[in-house]
Write a protein that holds these residues in place. Structure first.
Motif, PDB file in Angstrom:
ATOM      1  N   ASN A 165      12.020 -17.706 -44.881  1.00 35.39           N
ATOM      2  CA  ASN A 165      12.827 -17.758 -46.100  1.00 35.39           C
ATOM      3  C   ASN A 165      12.105 -17.082 -47.267  1.00 35.39           C
ATOM      4  O   ASN A 165      10.953 -16.666 -47.167  1.00 35.39           O
ATOM      5  N   LEU A 166      12.804 -16.963 -48.379  1.00 35.20           N
ATOM      6  CA  LEU A 166      12.280 -16.237 -49.530  1.00 35.20           C
ATOM      7  C   LEU A 166      10.986 -16.859 -50.057  1.00 35.20           C
ATOM      8  O   LEU A 166      10.054 -16.137 -50.425  1.00 35.20           O
ATOM      9  N   GLU A 167      10.910 -18.182 -50.068  1.00 30.33           N
ATOM     10  CA  GLU A 167       9.689 -18.847 -50.539  1.00 30.33           C
ATOM     11  C   GLU A 167       8.515 -18.523 -49.618  1.00 30.33           C
ATOM     12  O   GLU A 167       7.387 -18.332 -50.079  1.00 30.33           O
ATOM     13  N   GLY A 168       8.781 -18.446 -48.324  1.00 34.17           N
ATOM     14  CA  GLY A 168       7.741 -18.077 -47.367  1.00 34.17           C
ATOM     15  C   GLY A 168       7.285 -16.646 -47.577  1.00 34.17           C
ATOM     16  O   GLY A 168       6.087 -16.341 -47.488  1.00 34.17           O
ATOM     17  N   ILE A 169       8.224 -15.751 -47.858  1.00 27.75           N
ATOM     18  CA  ILE A 169       7.885 -14.360 -48.125  1.00 27.75           C
ATOM     19  C   ILE A 169       7.014 -14.266 -49.377  1.00 27.75           C
ATOM     20  O   ILE A 169       6.035 -13.517 -49.408  1.00 27.75           O
ATOM     21  N   GLU A 170       7.355 -15.039 -50.400  1.00 27.29           N
ATOM     22  CA  GLU A 170       6.550 -15.052 -51.624  1.00 27.29           C
ATOM     23  C   GLU A 170       5.127 -15.518 -51.322  1.00 27.29           C
ATOM     24  O   GLU A 170       4.161 -14.924 -51.818  1.00 27.29           O
ATOM     25  N   ALA A 171       4.990 -16.566 -50.512  1.00 26.93           N
ATOM     26  CA  ALA A 171       3.667 -17.087 -50.172  1.00 26.93           C
ATOM     27  C   ALA A 171       2.879 -16.065 -49.360  1.00 26.93           C
ATOM     28  O   ALA A 171       1.686 -15.824 -49.622  1.00 26.93           O
ATOM     29  N   ILE A 192      -5.923 -11.080 -49.934  1.00 19.68           N
ATOM     30  CA  ILE A 192      -6.745 -10.461 -48.895  1.00 19.68           C
ATOM     31  C   ILE A 192      -7.151  -9.051 -49.304  1.00 19.68           C
ATOM     32  O   ILE A 192      -8.308  -8.660 -49.170  1.00 19.68           O
ATOM     33  N   LYS A 193      -6.195  -8.268 -49.823  1.00 16.04           N
ATOM     34  CA  LYS A 193      -6.507  -6.906 -50.265  1.00 16.04           C
ATOM     35  C   LYS A 193      -7.542  -6.920 -51.379  1.00 16.04           C
ATOM     36  O   LYS A 193      -8.463  -6.098 -51.388  1.00 16.04           O
ATOM     37  N   THR A 194      -7.405  -7.863 -52.308  1.00 15.61           N
ATOM     38  CA  THR A 194      -8.362  -7.975 -53.407  1.00 15.61           C
ATOM     39  C   THR A 194      -9.746  -8.316 -52.872  1.00 15.61           C
ATOM     40  O   THR A 194     -10.745  -7.709 -53.282  1.00 15.61           O
ATOM     41  N   MET A 195      -9.808  -9.245 -51.950  1.00 13.54           N
ATOM     42  CA  MET A 195     -11.095  -9.640 -51.377  1.00 13.54           C
ATOM     43  C   MET A 195     -11.717  -8.500 -50.572  1.00 13.54           C
ATOM     44  O   MET A 195     -12.937  -8.300 -50.611  1.00 13.54           O
ATOM     45  N   GLN A 196     -10.904  -7.747 -49.848  1.00 17.17           N
ATOM     46  CA  GLN A 196     -11.422  -6.609 -49.094  1.00 17.17           C
ATOM     47  C   GLN A 196     -12.010  -5.564 -50.036  1.00 17.17           C
ATOM     48  O   GLN A 196     -13.059  -4.983 -49.745  1.00 17.17           O
ATOM     49  N   GLN A 197     -11.345  -5.321 -51.145  1.00 18.63           N
ATOM     50  CA  GLN A 197     -11.853  -4.366 -52.127  1.00 18.63           C
ATOM     51  C   GLN A 197     -13.170  -4.857 -52.718  1.00 18.63           C
ATOM     52  O   GLN A 197     -14.115  -4.080 -52.876  1.00 18.63           O
ATOM     53  N   GLU A 198     -13.245  -6.153 -53.012  1.00 19.29           N
ATOM     54  CA  GLU A 198     -14.493  -6.718 -53.543  1.00 19.29           C
ATOM     55  C   GLU A 198     -15.617  -6.589 -52.531  1.00 19.29           C
ATOM     56  O   GLU A 198     -16.755  -6.274 -52.900  1.00 19.29           O
ATOM     57  N   MET A 199     -15.320  -6.799 -51.252  1.00 18.38           N
ATOM     58  CA  MET A 199     -16.343  -6.679 -50.209  1.00 18.38           C
ATOM     59  C   MET A 199     -16.849  -5.244 -50.112  1.00 18.38           C
ATOM     60  O   MET A 199     -18.059  -5.011 -49.965  1.00 18.38           O
ATOM     61  N   LYS A 200     -15.952  -4.264 -50.214  1.00 18.53           N
ATOM     62  CA  LYS A 200     -16.366  -2.861 -50.182  1.00 18.53           C
ATOM     63  C   LYS A 200     -17.296  -2.552 -51.343  1.00 18.53           C
ATOM     64  O   LYS A 200     -18.316  -1.881 -51.176  1.00 18.53           O
ATOM     65  N   GLU A 201     -16.936  -3.056 -52.520  1.00 18.26           N
ATOM     66  CA  GLU A 201     -17.759  -2.813 -53.693  1.00 18.26           C
ATOM     67  C   GLU A 201     -19.129  -3.473 -53.547  1.00 18.26           C
ATOM     68  O   GLU A 201     -20.160  -2.870 -53.899  1.00 18.26           O
ATOM     69  N   LEU A 202     -19.156  -4.689 -53.028  1.00 18.53           N
ATOM     70  CA  LEU A 202     -20.430  -5.381 -52.839  1.00 18.53           C
ATOM     71  C   LEU A 202     -21.304  -4.694 -51.794  1.00 18.53           C
ATOM     72  O   LEU A 202     -22.524  -4.592 -51.963  1.00 18.53           O
ATOM     73  N   ASN A 254       3.291 -12.820 -49.310  1.00 21.24           N
ATOM     74  CA  ASN A 254       2.965 -11.703 -50.194  1.00 21.24           C
ATOM     75  C   ASN A 254       1.758 -12.040 -51.075  1.00 21.24           C
ATOM     76  O   ASN A 254       0.871 -11.208 -51.264  1.00 21.24           O
ATOM     77  N   HIS A 255       1.728 -13.254 -51.585  1.00 22.63           N
ATOM     78  CA  HIS A 255       0.602 -13.693 -52.418  1.00 22.63           C
ATOM     79  C   HIS A 255      -0.700 -13.676 -51.610  1.00 22.63           C
ATOM     80  O   HIS A 255      -1.733 -13.179 -52.084  1.00 22.63           O
ATOM     81  N   LEU A 256      -0.650 -14.192 -50.387  1.00 27.24           N
ATOM     82  CA  LEU A 256      -1.843 -14.221 -49.545  1.00 27.24           C
ATOM     83  C   LEU A 256      -2.301 -12.813 -49.166  1.00 27.24           C
ATOM     84  O   LEU A 256      -3.502 -12.526 -49.160  1.00 27.24           O
ATOM     85  N   LEU A 257      -1.366 -11.923 -48.851  1.00 29.48           N
ATOM     86  CA  LEU A 257      -1.727 -10.546 -48.523  1.00 29.48           C
ATOM     87  C   LEU A 257      -2.379  -9.859 -49.717  1.00 29.48           C
ATOM     88  O   LEU A 257      -3.338  -9.089 -49.558  1.00 29.48           O
TER      89      LEU A 257
END
Length: 96
Positions: A64-70, A78-88, A72-75
Motif C-alpha cells: 500500500n501507499l504507506e508501505g511505499i512511503e516507508a 541507505i543511499k545516504t549511508m552508502q555515500q557517507e561510507m564512500k566519503e569515509l 522509499n524513506h529506507l532506500l
C-alpha cells in the motif's frame, strides 16, 4: 524544467496499465512531483525510475501507499549511508 523533460501522465498510465488516481495519490503523499498544464498532467522524466518501482510495489507486490512511503524513506537512508561510507573510505585512504 523544460517541456521535453516531461511526459504526459495519461501516456504513462496507459503504457503501464496504471490508474491516474495512483499518480494523484503519489503526488499527495509527496513522493511524486507533477505539473499541470491546460488540464493535462505531466511527470518529469527523471522521476520515471522511481515511479516504475512504485508501480511494481503497488500493483505487483500489493504494497500500500504507506508501505511505499516507508520503503522509499529506507532506500533514501541507505543511499545516504552508502555515500557517507564512500566519503569515509576516501578520507581513510589519505591516512594509509
Amino acid at each position: 524544467m523544460l517541456n521535453e523533460e516531461r511526459i504526459p501522465a495519461r501516456e504513462f498510465c496507459h503504457s503501464h496499465n496504471v490508474e491516474i488516481s495512483f499518480i494523484h495519490s503519489l503526488c499527495e503523499s509527496g513522493l511524486l512531483e507533477i505539473t499541470t498544464e491546460e488540464e493535462n498532467i505531466f511527470i518529469y522524466q527523471e522521476q520515471l525510475p522511481d515511479l516504475e518501482r512504485w508501480v511494481q510495489f503497488y500493483y505487483e507486490m500489493d504494497i500500500n501507499l504507506e508501505g511505499i512511503e516507508a520503503i522509499n524513506h529506507l532506500l533514501h537512508q541507505i543511499k545516504t549511508m552508502q555515500q557517507e561510507m564512500k566519503e569515509l573510505k576516501s578520507r581513510l585512504g589519505l591516512y594509509e
